[in-house]
Design a protein around this motif. Structure first.
Motif, PDB file in Angstrom:
ATOM      1  N   ASP A  67      -1.732   3.033  -1.734  1.00 46.90           N
ATOM      2  CA  ASP A  67      -2.927   2.428  -2.349  1.00 46.90           C
ATOM      3  C   ASP A  67      -3.671   3.404  -3.269  1.00 46.90           C
ATOM      4  N   ALA A  68      -3.447   4.707  -3.050  1.00 52.25           N
ATOM      5  CA  ALA A  68      -4.182   5.702  -3.847  1.00 52.25           C
ATOM      6  C   ALA A  68      -3.884   5.541  -5.340  1.00 52.25           C
ATOM      7  N   ALA A  69      -2.644   5.083  -5.644  1.00 53.17           N
ATOM      8  CA  ALA A  69      -2.265   4.963  -7.054  1.00 53.17           C
ATOM      9  C   ALA A  69      -3.154   3.967  -7.797  1.00 53.17           C
ATOM     10  N   SER A  70      -3.770   3.040  -7.057  1.00 57.41           N
ATOM     11  CA  SER A  70      -4.596   2.044  -7.756  1.00 57.41           C
ATOM     12  C   SER A  70      -6.089   2.418  -7.786  1.00 57.41           C
ATOM     13  N   ILE A  71      -6.438   3.623  -7.357  1.00 57.56           N
ATOM     14  CA  ILE A  71      -7.833   4.067  -7.478  1.00 57.56           C
ATOM     15  C   ILE A  71      -8.187   4.087  -8.976  1.00 57.56           C
ATOM     16  N   PRO A  72      -9.288   3.437  -9.390  1.00 61.83           N
ATOM     17  CA  PRO A  72      -9.578   3.388 -10.827  1.00 61.83           C
ATOM     18  C   PRO A  72      -9.949   4.768 -11.388  1.00 61.83           C
ATOM     19  N   SER A  73      -9.435   5.025 -12.595  1.00 57.50           N
ATOM     20  CA  SER A  73      -9.695   6.329 -13.230  1.00 57.50           C
ATOM     21  C   SER A  73     -10.569   6.140 -14.458  1.00 57.50           C
ATOM     22  N   SER A  74     -11.215   7.195 -14.870  1.00 64.37           N
ATOM     23  CA  SER A  74     -12.017   7.162 -16.087  1.00 64.37           C
ATOM     24  C   SER A  74     -11.571   8.301 -17.004  1.00 64.37           C
TER      25      SER A  74
END
Ligand code: FAD
Length: 484
Positions: free
Chosen positions: A299-306
């Motif tokens: 699930d970590a791969a879908s943490i939103p990035s900025s």
């Protein structure tokens, strides 16, 4: 520190492999060697040719200088980070100032200094009273919201609010959000208030500005980040017995009955008593995919990035600014003038050999908003703002420019973000990295705290004596009374 205890020969030391030589990985190695030096043998495995990860620099061949991918600053409230640089002898590589230089096209440059003779949080009153681009009604709005924020007690329900939802319910107008809240939210949390949680915004204002009179001091590197962390820190680590191996990309992890193994890209299988995985959120699931107990990390791969963009600029004449400007109401959010001279260069000019190029770096957080327009349009806009608005800008000519965007610079502190802890279901496998559950946004402070959490997890598995490794934020007597 790193001496072998009687009866604790090198072969009896616990073998610890740290995957990822960014700040979190390097700090894990430092904390292990500092507190448990006689019990461990530590190796850091870094995929790239240089250690440091996101705190790094690149070589600009046109100007033949080394500049940071992106300017980094720490605040005085980053107490674990500041203790870390002191313990590694890196303190002199930083300068500190308590003055924030704001810029607004209507008011020009406005230097704001806290009144350090007043107890925190009253010392920050100038922040509200000296910003002329806030109308008096807006100042009143902000003041009221800051008081509520200081007293705010979050529960499971309110933790799910975005900062924008909370601010709107506390009477903050769109203009106040643009000119005040978003300025701080973008700079420190990587995105606007509509994306970040009220919990993250509260922590920023309470810990970063209100708790202590030094909490908002700005710590700015005086040397390129690659030199501070990639060279000086690595040298310090090797002096305390840590091995840092570059060019060692780890493909996967294999769990064994006791301890585990990691497979390198070069085909080497390395065994260890403990592995600390200190890679970013978007890289962790690739390494752990083969281990069923760690399947939750996918699930970590879908943490939103900025994204954060650094616009590197060399002008023929200097701008009339001090070491930094926080610009309000412009695409430019910060302009930095580095304190080390090497980045400003003499220009090859056949007529005037003494002509120099003066280096500045513009930082734009949450820059995915500008992505569709492209780098050229962004650069045009930045140059236009500098030449029309910034003191000294009119007389300048651009000599060279480079736009560097990291699309996954930071994770976004979104309200529904679930961050894993350092301890995993496997007692010999631990997580570190700014993205794990430290309570901090993506910062150098978060990376150092995560390293300490990973060390605490190893020490728990091993049953080693606990040390007081975390530094807590000091609070003034008044802050203790008024802040929840
Ligand atoms: C543009 C930008 C501006 C920022 N500004 C600030 C700021 O002003 N102040 C602040 O406090 N923070 C700032 N940050 C955030 C800060 O840089 C990070 O929070 C911190 O550096 C994270 O460190 P880390 O070790 O957790 O991760 P990283 O630095 O990402 O390190 C992870 C390391 O793991 C390595 N790796 C990945 N996969 C593998 C593999 N399979 N095998 C081996 N190694 C691997 C990577 O190469 C990398 O070196 C900024 C970040 C960016 C990008």
């Amino acid at each position: 520190m790193n001496q072998t205890a009687p009866g604790n020969s090198v072969s009896h030391r616990r073998k610890i492999l740290i995957v990822g030589g960014g700040l979190a990985g390097l700090a894990t190695a430092k904390v292990l060697s500092q507190y448990y030096g006689s019990q461990v043998q530590v190796t850091v495995l870094e995929a790239r040719r240089f250690a440091g990860g996101r705190v790094g620099s690149f070589h600009d061949s046109s100007m033949n200088v080394t500049v940071d991918y992106c300017q980094h600053v720490a605040l005085g409230c980053c107490v674990n980070f500041l203790a870390f640089i002191r313990q590694c002898g890196l303190e002199n590589d930083w300068l500190t100032t308590s003055q924030l230089n704001f810029f607004h096209s209507k008011s020009g440059v406005i230097p704001v200094r806290p009144w350090k003779w007043l107890p925190a949080p009253l010392h920050q009153l100038p922040l509200l009273w000296q910003l002329p681009f806030l109308k008096s009604t807006q100042r009143y709005e902000v003041q009221k919201a800051l008081l509520s924020l200081a007293r705010l007690k979050l529960d499971t329900h309110s933790r799910r609010w975005t900062a924008a939802e909370w601010l709107a319910s506390h009477g903050q107008s769109g203009e106040t959000i643009r000119n005040f809240w978003n300025v701080f939210s973008c700079s420190a949390l990587g995105d606007e208030v509509r994306q970040v949680s009220i919990e993250a915004l509260r922590q920023l204002f309470v810990q970063g500005f209100a708790a202590h009179r030094d909490a908002a001091d700005l710590w700015i590197p005086r040397r390129p980040l690659s030199e501070i962390f990639g060279v000086n820190l690595v040298r310090h680590l090797s002096s305390v017995g840590v091995e840092v191996r570059m060019g060692e990309s780890i493909l996967d992890l294999r769990a064994r009955d006791s301890g585990c193994q990691v497979m390198t890209k070069n085909g080497e299988l390395l065994a260890a008593d403990h592995v600390v995985c200190a890679v970013p959120w978007h890289a962790v699931s690739r390494i752990t995919a083969g281990v069923p107990e760690l399947s939750y990390l996918k699930d970590a791969a879908s943490i939103p990035s900025s994204a954060i963009t650094g616009v590197h600029l060399w002008f023929d004449k200097p701008l009339q600014i001090n070491e930094h400007l926080v610009s309000v109401g412009t695409v430019i959010q910060w302009i930095f003038k580095p304190s080390h001279d090497e980045v400003s260069r003499f220009v090859d000019d056949p007529i005037d050999a003494s002509k120099s190029a003066h280096y500045y770096q513009v930082v734009i957080s949450g820059s995915q908003a500008n992505e569709s327009a492209g780098n050229e349009a962004l650069l045009d806009q930045v140059i236009k703002e500098i030449q029309h608005l910034i003191p000294g800008g009119k007389e300048t000519r651009l000599v060279h420019a480079r736009v560097v965007t990291d699309p996954r610079a930071v994770f976004v502190c979104h309200p529904i973000l679930e961050r894993p802890v350092a301890r995993t279901p496997l007692p010999f496998f631990h997580l570190a990295g700014d993205w794990i559950d430290t309570g901090w946004p993506a910062t150098m402070e978060g990376a150092i705290i995560s390293a300490k959490q990973a060390v605490a997890s190893i020490s728990e598995t091993e049953g080693w004596s606990a040390h007081d490794i975390f530094v807590s934020q000091p609070k003034s007597w008044l802050a203790k009374l008024v802040l929840r």
